[in-house]
Design a protein around this motif. Structure first.
Motif, PDB file in Angstrom:
ATOM      1  N   PHE A  92       0.834  -1.204   0.000  1.00  0.00           N
ATOM      2  CA  PHE A  92       0.000   0.000   0.000  1.00  0.00           C
ATOM      3  C   PHE A  92       0.871   1.257   0.000  1.00  0.00           C
ATOM      4  O   PHE A  92       1.980   1.250   0.531  1.00  0.00           O
ATOM      5  CB  PHE A  92      -0.881   0.036   1.262  1.00  0.00           C
ATOM      6  N   TYR A  93       0.304   2.319  -0.574  1.00  0.00           N
ATOM      7  CA  TYR A  93       0.900   3.649  -0.449  1.00  0.00           C
ATOM      8  C   TYR A  93      -0.101   4.568   0.238  1.00  0.00           C
ATOM      9  O   TYR A  93      -1.311   4.493  -0.018  1.00  0.00           O
ATOM     10  CB  TYR A  93       1.237   4.219  -1.831  1.00  0.00           C
ATOM     11  N   PHE A  94       0.430   5.413   1.103  1.00  0.00           N
ATOM     12  CA  PHE A  94      -0.356   6.452   1.783  1.00  0.00           C
ATOM     13  C   PHE A  94       0.269   7.769   1.333  1.00  0.00           C
ATOM     14  O   PHE A  94       1.438   8.014   1.609  1.00  0.00           O
ATOM     15  CB  PHE A  94      -0.218   6.243   3.296  1.00  0.00           C
ATOM     16  N   LEU A  95      -0.485   8.581   0.593  1.00  0.00           N
ATOM     17  CA  LEU A  95       0.136   9.760  -0.021  1.00  0.00           C
ATOM     18  C   LEU A  95      -0.723  11.009   0.137  1.00  0.00           C
ATOM     19  O   LEU A  95      -1.942  10.939   0.361  1.00  0.00           O
ATOM     20  CB  LEU A  95       0.399   9.486  -1.502  1.00  0.00           C
ATOM     21  N   ALA A 115      -1.716  10.841 -16.428  1.00  0.00           N
ATOM     22  CA  ALA A 115      -2.619  10.401 -15.356  1.00  0.00           C
ATOM     23  C   ALA A 115      -1.810   9.574 -14.351  1.00  0.00           C
ATOM     24  O   ALA A 115      -1.626   8.375 -14.530  1.00  0.00           O
ATOM     25  CB  ALA A 115      -3.754   9.582 -15.946  1.00  0.00           C
ATOM     26  N   ASP A 116      -1.308  10.252 -13.306  1.00  0.00           N
ATOM     27  CA  ASP A 116      -0.509   9.553 -12.295  1.00  0.00           C
ATOM     28  C   ASP A 116      -1.397   8.876 -11.249  1.00  0.00           C
ATOM     29  O   ASP A 116      -1.027   7.846 -10.686  1.00  0.00           O
ATOM     30  CB  ASP A 116       0.428  10.546 -11.589  1.00  0.00           C
ATOM     31  N   LEU A 117      -2.535   9.494 -10.972  1.00  0.00           N
ATOM     32  CA  LEU A 117      -3.473   8.939  -9.989  1.00  0.00           C
ATOM     33  C   LEU A 117      -4.846   8.815 -10.632  1.00  0.00           C
ATOM     34  O   LEU A 117      -5.226   9.655 -11.457  1.00  0.00           O
ATOM     35  CB  LEU A 117      -3.601   9.870  -8.770  1.00  0.00           C
ATOM     36  N   ALA A 118      -5.591   7.772 -10.239  1.00  0.00           N
ATOM     37  CA  ALA A 118      -6.966   7.619 -10.723  1.00  0.00           C
ATOM     38  C   ALA A 118      -7.889   7.412  -9.529  1.00  0.00           C
ATOM     39  O   ALA A 118      -7.589   6.606  -8.634  1.00  0.00           O
ATOM     40  CB  ALA A 118      -7.053   6.430 -11.672  1.00  0.00           C
ATOM     41  N   ILE A 119      -8.973   8.166  -9.508  1.00  0.00           N
ATOM     42  CA  ILE A 119      -9.989   7.980  -8.455  1.00  0.00           C
ATOM     43  C   ILE A 119     -11.252   7.452  -9.136  1.00  0.00           C
ATOM     44  O   ILE A 119     -11.833   8.129  -9.994  1.00  0.00           O
ATOM     45  CB  ILE A 119     -10.298   9.308  -7.733  1.00  0.00           C
ATOM     46  N   ALA A 120     -11.660   6.227  -8.774  1.00  0.00           N
ATOM     47  CA  ALA A 120     -12.870   5.640  -9.363  1.00  0.00           C
ATOM     48  C   ALA A 120     -14.096   6.248  -8.688  1.00  0.00           C
ATOM     49  O   ALA A 120     -14.148   6.369  -7.459  1.00  0.00           O
ATOM     50  CB  ALA A 120     -12.859   4.133  -9.179  1.00  0.00           C
ATOM     51  N   ILE A 121     -15.073   6.634  -9.507  1.00  0.00           N
ATOM     52  CA  ILE A 121     -16.328   7.174  -8.962  1.00  0.00           C
ATOM     53  C   ILE A 121     -17.315   6.008  -8.870  1.00  0.00           C
ATOM     54  O   ILE A 121     -17.663   5.400  -9.884  1.00  0.00           O
ATOM     55  CB  ILE A 121     -16.914   8.266  -9.887  1.00  0.00           C
ATOM     56  N   GLY A 122     -17.723   5.683  -7.649  1.00  0.00           N
ATOM     57  CA  GLY A 122     -18.633   4.543  -7.458  1.00  0.00           C
ATOM     58  C   GLY A 122     -18.380   3.906  -6.115  1.00  0.00           C
ATOM     59  O   GLY A 122     -17.711   4.499  -5.255  1.00  0.00           O
ATOM     60  N   PRO A 123     -18.886   2.691  -5.922  1.00  0.00           N
ATOM     61  CA  PRO A 123     -18.690   2.029  -4.631  1.00  0.00           C
ATOM     62  C   PRO A 123     -17.206   1.842  -4.309  1.00  0.00           C
ATOM     63  O   PRO A 123     -16.410   1.544  -5.199  1.00  0.00           O
ATOM     64  CB  PRO A 123     -19.371   0.670  -4.820  1.00  0.00           C
ATOM     65  N   VAL A 124     -16.856   2.046  -3.049  1.00  0.00           N
ATOM     66  CA  VAL A 124     -15.461   1.870  -2.616  1.00  0.00           C
ATOM     67  C   VAL A 124     -15.348   0.526  -1.895  1.00  0.00           C
ATOM     68  O   VAL A 124     -16.113   0.245  -0.966  1.00  0.00           O
ATOM     69  CB  VAL A 124     -15.030   3.014  -1.667  1.00  0.00           C
ATOM     70  N   PHE A 125     -14.391  -0.311  -2.327  1.00  0.00           N
ATOM     71  CA  PHE A 125     -14.183  -1.624  -1.717  1.00  0.00           C
ATOM     72  C   PHE A 125     -12.722  -1.758  -1.292  1.00  0.00           C
ATOM     73  O   PHE A 125     -11.865  -1.031  -1.757  1.00  0.00           O
ATOM     74  CB  PHE A 125     -14.455  -2.746  -2.731  1.00  0.00           C
ATOM     75  N   GLY A 183      -4.825  10.201   0.130  1.00  0.00           N
ATOM     76  CA  GLY A 183      -5.530   8.916   0.093  1.00  0.00           C
ATOM     77  C   GLY A 183      -4.576   7.744   0.169  1.00  0.00           C
ATOM     78  O   GLY A 183      -3.377   7.913   0.405  1.00  0.00           O
ATOM     79  N   CYS A 184      -5.134   6.570  -0.040  1.00  0.00           N
ATOM     80  CA  CYS A 184      -4.343   5.342   0.001  1.00  0.00           C
ATOM     81  C   CYS A 184      -4.560   4.554  -1.281  1.00  0.00           C
ATOM     82  O   CYS A 184      -5.646   4.606  -1.864  1.00  0.00           O
ATOM     83  CB  CYS A 184      -4.758   4.481   1.190  1.00  0.00           C
ATOM     84  N   ALA A 185      -3.542   3.839  -1.694  1.00  0.00           N
ATOM     85  CA  ALA A 185      -3.634   3.027  -2.904  1.00  0.00           C
ATOM     86  C   ALA A 185      -3.078   1.644  -2.610  1.00  0.00           C
ATOM     87  O   ALA A 185      -2.057   1.509  -1.920  1.00  0.00           O
ATOM     88  CB  ALA A 185      -2.841   3.672  -4.034  1.00  0.00           C
ATOM     89  N   LEU A 227       0.229   0.411 -10.883  1.00  0.00           N
ATOM     90  CA  LEU A 227       1.170   1.498 -10.562  1.00  0.00           C
ATOM     91  C   LEU A 227       0.961   2.748 -11.414  1.00  0.00           C
ATOM     92  O   LEU A 227       1.171   3.869 -10.935  1.00  0.00           O
ATOM     93  CB  LEU A 227       2.612   1.011 -10.733  1.00  0.00           C
ATOM     94  N   ARG A 228       0.576   2.584 -12.656  1.00  0.00           N
ATOM     95  CA  ARG A 228       0.432   3.725 -13.573  1.00  0.00           C
ATOM     96  C   ARG A 228      -0.914   3.686 -14.260  1.00  0.00           C
ATOM     97  O   ARG A 228      -1.057   3.009 -15.273  1.00  0.00           O
ATOM     98  CB  ARG A 228       1.568   3.720 -14.599  1.00  0.00           C
ATOM     99  N   PRO A 229      -1.935   4.311 -13.732  1.00  0.00           N
ATOM    100  CA  PRO A 229      -1.909   5.158 -12.537  1.00  0.00           C
ATOM    101  C   PRO A 229      -2.091   4.349 -11.249  1.00  0.00           C
ATOM    102  O   PRO A 229      -2.509   3.199 -11.292  1.00  0.00           O
ATOM    103  CB  PRO A 229      -3.122   6.057 -12.762  1.00  0.00           C
ATOM    104  N   LEU A 230      -1.802   5.012 -10.125  1.00  0.00           N
ATOM    105  CA  LEU A 230      -2.144   4.449  -8.817  1.00  0.00           C
ATOM    106  C   LEU A 230      -3.637   4.661  -8.607  1.00  0.00           C
ATOM    107  O   LEU A 230      -4.150   5.758  -8.869  1.00  0.00           O
ATOM    108  CB  LEU A 230      -1.396   5.191  -7.705  1.00  0.00           C
ATOM    109  N   ASN A 231      -4.333   3.621  -8.157  1.00  0.00           N
ATOM    110  CA  ASN A 231      -5.776   3.741  -7.900  1.00  0.00           C
ATOM    111  C   ASN A 231      -5.983   4.249  -6.477  1.00  0.00           C
ATOM    112  O   ASN A 231      -5.822   3.498  -5.515  1.00  0.00           O
ATOM    113  CB  ASN A 231      -6.458   2.392  -8.106  1.00  0.00           C
ATOM    114  N   LEU A 232      -6.332   5.516  -6.384  1.00  0.00           N
ATOM    115  CA  LEU A 232      -6.393   6.175  -5.078  1.00  0.00           C
ATOM    116  C   LEU A 232      -7.783   6.084  -4.467  1.00  0.00           C
ATOM    117  O   LEU A 232      -8.782   6.401  -5.108  1.00  0.00           O
ATOM    118  CB  LEU A 232      -6.021   7.655  -5.249  1.00  0.00           C
ATOM    119  N   VAL A 233      -7.840   5.646  -3.201  1.00  0.00           N
ATOM    120  CA  VAL A 233      -9.086   5.759  -2.427  1.00  0.00           C
ATOM    121  C   VAL A 233      -8.935   7.055  -1.630  1.00  0.00           C
ATOM    122  O   VAL A 233      -8.060   7.155  -0.763  1.00  0.00           O
ATOM    123  CB  VAL A 233      -9.283   4.549  -1.492  1.00  0.00           C
TER     124      VAL A 233
END
Lengths: 316, 213
Positions: free
Chosen positions: B93-96, B121-131, B186-188, B197-203
């Motif tokens: 995990f990464y905490f950034l 696109a270094d980071l990606a934030i998915a819009i929708g349910p978080v799991f 966030g955390c990935a 890693l490219r992109p990191l999926n950020l919660v």
């Protein structure tokens, strides 16, 4: 004088019994013996777990013995009594019940025998020396995502639960539902325990199919039940309509995934956990006593796409 | 003679009580742990943890720009310097925390660049349910060893995901537009380095408009 004897006999006996351990008659451990207590040997996955632990303990120079608890806490307790009486040096423990097995681990701890749990958890952080636990929740989150991807966002499905007293049962179910329940079109029409058992999985699936003939998928809390469910689907001629999802990474299920018969499973790495537990026991016996209370072991998703990377209860 | 008999009787009872005690003394910590387990409310715990521990710990998170630079240069070194693993697995995990510029914003995903010229696109934030367990395990602030029953520990994960989904994602959805500079944290989770890693999926833990870098 006669009266004195009446009192004295039990008193002397109690004194002798009480001080025997202090005199060193029962606490000197027999050299080089490790016990492996497994919840059941009626499931190939646990046979692999026990055999690997035994093999690693033997490689490390110990005389290792496997005890089968037959999914019964009373038998497990009797196994612990025998192990304590026989002065084993360490116990590699796959418990039958998260709460009910705590007393057995504590019993061993009081007798000075370290306990290392493998795969299944006990609800205590001070009874076992360390617990190596599959991260069932995270594994079933991955499985739930794949379930939605392959089954779709609409349709009825059923769930076969494992032993209701085992935390893995609920961690798997909750991980799966943390994902699938977010899609209201996916409806669980039946949920029943089949005790992690293949024969019960077959039986329960047969009755579920009669009550719910239109289901699109079945999620099983372990691979033995998935094999039973698949057998029921084969018998009913529904194996091409109902997608089967398991959990464990058992070899027969991995082969069926490769053959396109079962959709996915979660690989739990029993050999890794068993070997590590045996090595921990060896380190403890040689003087190391600082172990983390719990060590999660990640679970990997096995699907049609990546099944070639897996086999023999692990990653190739 | 009677005295001797009584002494033997008392000794006998004392030995019995010592060998098979009628009650056990338990450490206060164990009793407290049992009580906490019985009363555990994951939603309440997660809300307090978010406010009192997670948000104040953002200054200790990996700087987003440095982390992305390190991943681009040498992923193994980046993992060693900034990553966090749990247990025996290969996942980490990464905490950034840091700033970036939104490079794309759709109904399903918002992508952010963290390094000049702010086009990748270094980071990606998915819009929708978080799991998943990224928020629980990414920061390193929570340990499974503090929870006798792992079901409680897993319930925290679901509760933290729910907070991100209900408190932060609405901000992402409403504010994100291409070219906007944002402060985020966030955390990935990195499960598969070839895809994660490219992109990191950020919660996300934090997402707000910021001055242009």
């Amino acid at each position: 004088m006669k009266n004195i004897h009446l009192f004295a006999c039990p008193a002397v006996l109690a004194l002798v019994l009480a001080f025997l351990p202090l005199a060193g008659f029962s606490q000197s451990p027999a050299p080089n013996r490790i016990a492996i207590v497994v919840s059941t040997l009626n499931n190939p996955w646990f046979v692999v777990l026990a055999d690997t632990a035994k093999q690693r303990a033997t490689e490390l120079g110990y005389d290792a013995t496997v005890f089968d608890s037959q999914n019964d806490t009373a038998k497990e307790s009797a196994n612990f009594d025998n192990i304590i009486a026989a002065h084993y040096q360490a116990i590699l423990f796959n418990p039958t019940d998260a709460s009910g097995s705590v007393a057995n681990a504590l019993k061993a701890k009081r007798a000075g025998i370290p306990v290392f749990c493998i795969d299944r958890e006990i609800n205590s952080t001070n009874a076992a020396t360390s617990q190596l636990l599959s991260d069932s929740y995270a594994g079933c989150v991955k499985l739930g995502r794949y379930f939605v991807k392959t089954v779709g966002r609409q349709g009825d499905y059923v769930e076969l639960l494992g032993l209701v007293g085992d935390n893995n049962t609920w961690n798997r179910s909750k991980g799966f539902h943390s994902v699938v329940d977010r899609f209201p079109g996916l409806k669980m029409v039946a949920q029943q325990s089949a005790d992690f058992d293949r024969a019960k999985g077959l039986e329960v699936m047969e009755s579920m199919l009669q009550a719910h003939p239109d289901i699109k998928a079945v999620f099983c809390g372990n691979d033995a039940m998935a094999m039973g469910a698949y057998q029921a689907l084969l018998t009913a001629g529904r194996e091409n309509q109902v997608k089967v999802f398991g959990f464990d990474g058992a070899d027969d299920v991995v082969r069926l995934i490769a053959a396109g018969k079962i959709e996915a499973t979660g690989m739990q790495f029993p050999k890794l956990m068993a070997r590590q537990a045996a090595e921990f026991a060896d380190e403890y016996i040689k003087g190391r006593h600082d172990f983390p209370a719990k060590i999660p072991v990640p679970v990997e998703l096995v699907t049609h796409e990546n099944v070639s990377q897996f086999g023999d209860y692990g990653k190739k | 003679m009677r005295l001797v008999r009584w002494l033997i009787l008392v000794l006998f009872l004392a030995v019995l009580a010592w060998r098979w005690p009628l009650f056990h003394l338990l450490p206060l910590q164990a009793v407290r742990q049992q009580k906490m387990a019985a009363l555990f409310d994951p939603g309440q715990f997660a809300a307090k943890f978010w406010k009192d521990r997670l948000l104040p710990s953002l200054p200790a998170a990996a700087p987003a720009g440095s982390l992305i630079q390190a991943i681009q240069t040498d992923p193994a070194a980046a993992r060693k310097k900034f990553g966090r693993s749990v247990g025996l697995g290969a996942d980490y995990f990464y905490f950034l925390s840091g700033t970036g510029k939104v490079v794309s914003a759709t109904a399903d995903q918002v992508s952010i660049a963290c390094l000049p010229p702010y086009t990748n696109a270094d980071l990606a934030i998915a819009i929708g349910p978080v799991f998943g367990d990224a928020l629980r395990d990414g920061s390193g602030l929570l340990s499974i060893n503090d929870y006798p029953n792992s079901q409680d520990f897993n319930a925290i994960s679901a509760a933290l995901d729910h907070l991100s989904e209900t408190q932060v994602l609405p901000e992402v959805k409403s504010q994100a537009r291409v070219g906007l500079t944002v402060r985020l944290a966030g955390c990935a989770e990195v499960d598969d380095e070839s895809t994660d890693l490219r992109p990191l999926n950020l919660v996300p833990i934090l997402f707000e408009a910021a001055p242009t870098p």
